[in-house]
Design an enzyme around this catalytic site. Sequence first.
Site, PDB file in Angstrom:
ATOM      1  CD  GLU A 107      -2.772   1.079   2.525  1.00 44.32           C
ATOM      2  OE1 GLU A 107      -3.380   2.132   2.771  1.00 44.32           O
ATOM      3  OE2 GLU A 107      -2.834   0.068   3.248  1.00 44.32           O
ATOM      4  NE  ARG A 153       3.295  -7.536  10.583  1.00 41.34           N
ATOM      5  CZ  ARG A 153       2.651  -6.915   9.589  1.00 41.34           C
ATOM      6  NH1 ARG A 153       1.580  -7.432   9.059  1.00 41.34           N
ATOM      7  NH2 ARG A 153       3.091  -5.755   9.132  1.00 41.34           N
ATOM      8  CE  LYS A 174       3.056   0.097   4.946  1.00 39.70           C
ATOM      9  NZ  LYS A 174       2.373  -0.116   3.666  1.00 39.70           N
TER      10      LYS A 174
END
Length: 551
Positions: A33, A257, A267
Amino acid sequence: MTEEKSLNFLEEIIEEDLRSGKYKTIVTRFPPEPNGYLHMGHATSICLNFGLTAKYGGYSNLRFDDTNPVTEETEYVDNIKADIKWLGFEWKNELYASDYFDTLYEYAIKLINKGLAYVDDSTSEEIALLKGTPTEPGKDSPYRNRSVQENLGLFERMKNGEFADGTHTLRAKIDMAHTNMLMRDPLLYRIKHAHHHRTGDKWCIYPMYDFAHGQSDSIEQITHSICTLEFVPHRELYDWLIEKLEIYPSHQYEFARRNLSYTVMSKRKLLQLVNEGYVNGWDDPRMPTISGMRRRGFTPASIRNFCDRIGIAKRENVTDFSVLEFFLREDLNHAAQRVMAVLDPVKLIITNYEDGKTEEFQSENGPDEASGTRTVPFSKELWIEREDFMEEAAKKWFRLAPGAMVRLKSAYIVRCDSYDKDADGNITAIHCTYLPESRSGNDTSGLKVKGTIHWVSVQHALSAEVRLYDRLFKVENPSSEEGDFKDYINPDSLQIVNAFVEPSLKNAGKDDRYQFLRKGYFCLDEDSTAGQLVFNRTVTLKDAWAKEAQK
Ligand code: ATP
Ligand code: MG
């Protein structure tokens, strides 16, 4: 290295899919994204996705998951591309989920026509109230049984901008009592009157993640759609939508992850560090971003080796940051040119060396002979490291002290005769005698000294600003501590010193890697100018924290 690595679970799945003939070509995608810079977690995903198609034949797409108009920016798109290239990967197609907005709109109409989606006039609070809990079923919305015609009309009016944000949504009609909460009539579209970085003001309705991601995978005929574990519960919806839409059946696979100790990898949190001035931008060398690590001096190979050799897991875990540094040192040990630099200088004067005389010594560029040598100038006054001198030698002290001898790297053996101190007790100069017959490479002195120290000639040295970095956080897992993660920032993560470096560094280039002898691996920082050299310490030679832990 010839070590046999066992297959990870994704490789096993892919080998089986190829063997059974399910797929001939493997297609993966990396779907960032564009709302921030890439970090080490993304690097893991990139190495995995691109690595699999490189290994098994096939290709990977770069797809910007730009369905949220509010947080996305073109600046991020450009930096993400630069980071992936720097890591050494090439995508086949550069794609944008927003390019599929027309198709997604048609898909929505298809669902409405099949009686599988409806427009809900409830507010988000009302929707939440009827959602139920994991142990209690939800309740049907009063708008759930609208006719197809009514739904088509309302959905078109949503698209035409007739309604305000938050007044209507499009929902899938599945089952409000489903055991998987995500299957309780999930939202597919919401109204957002916002400018989009690519589609401008064309749309005021935007698809939700679940109604964009799997559909984009399908449009691109992605065979293996790899994501992280938090999407496990989404898989059922992923499959449901593909089945009902009767489109290409991509499959979703999940892995844990990547978490690294002593840092944060989200982020959103990294953006806080940037915006609130805890670091000097996304590419601050202390950041776990790819751009920060590049600036710090990490090599692409060290990051790729780390990702490949640590592999992936199916369970949440935290990898120690020092593991990453191990791969970094391994690569830099080969790649780095050896040079001499003094970070905390004190003057050494060779009393029996001729005033104004300069000699040139050859010093090795690397650990193996093939690296060759370079010329280093030598003169009567040298800078040496303050910590290489002790007024009173401790036991097993092999460096300088009154009466003690050391070898000056690639030059002569010197003996310390005396030293000067200022009123505050600081050493201001060390006086030595050199032994002319101990010249490196032609040593006839017969002396064996245990210590060798680095130096630079005062007259020839260049001054340089050197930035020394430590961990950004004081605790292993700042995100799991009580309170705000920023409370755990290490206040001493950056130390700036004024150093003297050997003159060959005048020509240092931005991609050059150096080992400052005994001091670590360094690279030129982009703040460096012809008038003021600036170096970053990439990593120390040894893991100082490991020693700390043993104490
Ligand atoms: P963040 O929470 O930092 O915003 P994200 O998952 O929302 O991360 P995206 O840009 O949506 O970031 O992710 C792009 C891809 O990178 C996704 O496939 C995602 O699963 C993967 N990814 C993101 N963070 C990690 C991580 N820590 N470890 C492994 N893969 C990750
Ligand atoms: Mg995200």
